[in-house]
Design an enzyme around this catalytic site. Structure first.
Site, mmCIF file in Angstrom:
data_model
loop_
_atom_site.group_PDB
_atom_site.id
_atom_site.type_symbol
_atom_site.label_atom_id
_atom_site.label_comp_id
_atom_site.label_asym_id
_atom_site.label_seq_id
_atom_site.Cartn_x
_atom_site.Cartn_y
_atom_site.Cartn_z
ATOM 1 N N CYS A 9 0.866 -1.189 0.000
ATOM 2 C CA CYS A 9 0.000 0.000 0.000
ATOM 3 C C CYS A 9 0.897 1.231 0.000
ATOM 4 O O CYS A 9 2.072 1.133 -0.364
ATOM 5 C CB CYS A 9 -0.977 -0.022 1.175
ATOM 6 S SG CYS A 9 -0.196 0.032 2.801
ATOM 7 N N ARG A 15 -3.271 -0.608 5.487
ATOM 8 C CA ARG A 15 -3.870 -1.683 4.696
ATOM 9 C C ARG A 15 -2.960 -2.895 4.488
ATOM 10 O O ARG A 15 -3.388 -4.032 4.723
ATOM 11 C CB ARG A 15 -4.306 -1.136 3.323
ATOM 12 C CG ARG A 15 -5.443 -0.154 3.411
ATOM 13 C CD ARG A 15 -5.621 0.625 2.113
ATOM 14 N NE ARG A 15 -4.495 1.524 1.863
ATOM 15 C CZ ARG A 15 -4.330 2.259 0.778
ATOM 16 N NH1 ARG A 15 -5.217 2.174 -0.191
ATOM 17 N NH2 ARG A 15 -3.292 3.065 0.645
ATOM 18 N N ASP A 122 -8.083 3.949 1.188
ATOM 19 C CA ASP A 122 -7.125 4.323 2.231
ATOM 20 C C ASP A 122 -7.895 4.814 3.461
ATOM 21 O O ASP A 122 -8.587 5.829 3.382
ATOM 22 C CB ASP A 122 -6.229 5.432 1.663
ATOM 23 C CG ASP A 122 -5.150 5.851 2.634
ATOM 24 O OD1 ASP A 122 -5.205 5.437 3.807
ATOM 25 O OD2 ASP A 122 -4.247 6.599 2.205
#
Ligand code: 4NP
Length: 153
Positions: A9, A15, A122
């Protein structure tokens, strides 16, 4: 040799640490090795975000030992599949590929599931329930990846 999977990420604190912990919890660690990295360098050496640690703990997965690192072009040699959480990460990673073999290793995580949502959003700046939503998106994709890996010879 073990299959090696890298989750990527931007920050490697929200994440991809979840994706690393979730997939690793679903597969035999002697056969499948999972790691994660970020395309950015803002949080190098840091633990995952407390909200990612909390949501994974809620579902019985401990990611608190993980430490943030940045994606490196060497990762193309060290991993078999590289899953990115969103298109921006995808573009950043694929721009570092030196040949077609390396480019072929890069996929978007949610390609693995039938979903209208193509990117793992996000959650960093959003409300806490963003982490819950992201956990379930990643969990679904990782169940599918684990199922495919189990069926591979
Ligand atoms: P991640 O979330 O890419 O899921 O780890 C982010 C974490 C930190 C930042 C951006 C995204 N940041 O800009 O610091």
């Amino acid at each position: 040799m073990a299959t090696r999977i890298l989750m990527v990420c931007l920050g490697n604190i929200c994440r991809s640490p979840l994706a690393e912990g979730i997939l690793q919890s679903k597969v035999n660690p002697e056969k499948i090795m999972v790691d994660s990295a970020g395309t950015g360098s803002y949080h190098l050496g840091n633990k995952p975000d407390e909200r990612s640690i909390a949501v994974s703990r809620k579902y019985g997965i401990d990611i608190s030992h993980q430490r943030c690192r940045q994606f490196s072009p060497k990762d193309f040699d060290n991993f078999d599949v590289i899953y990115t959480m969103d298109r921006s990460n995808y573009r950043n990673v694929i721009s570092l590929a030196r040949n077609e073999d390396q480019a072929q290793k890069v996929k978007m995580l949610l390609e693995e599931v039938e979903s209208e949502i193509r990117e793992v959003p996000d959650p960093y700046y959003g409300p806490g329930d963003g982490f819950e939503k992201v956990f379930h998106l990643i969990d679904k994709a990782c169940s599918e990846i684990a199922r495919k890996l189990e069926n591979q010879p």
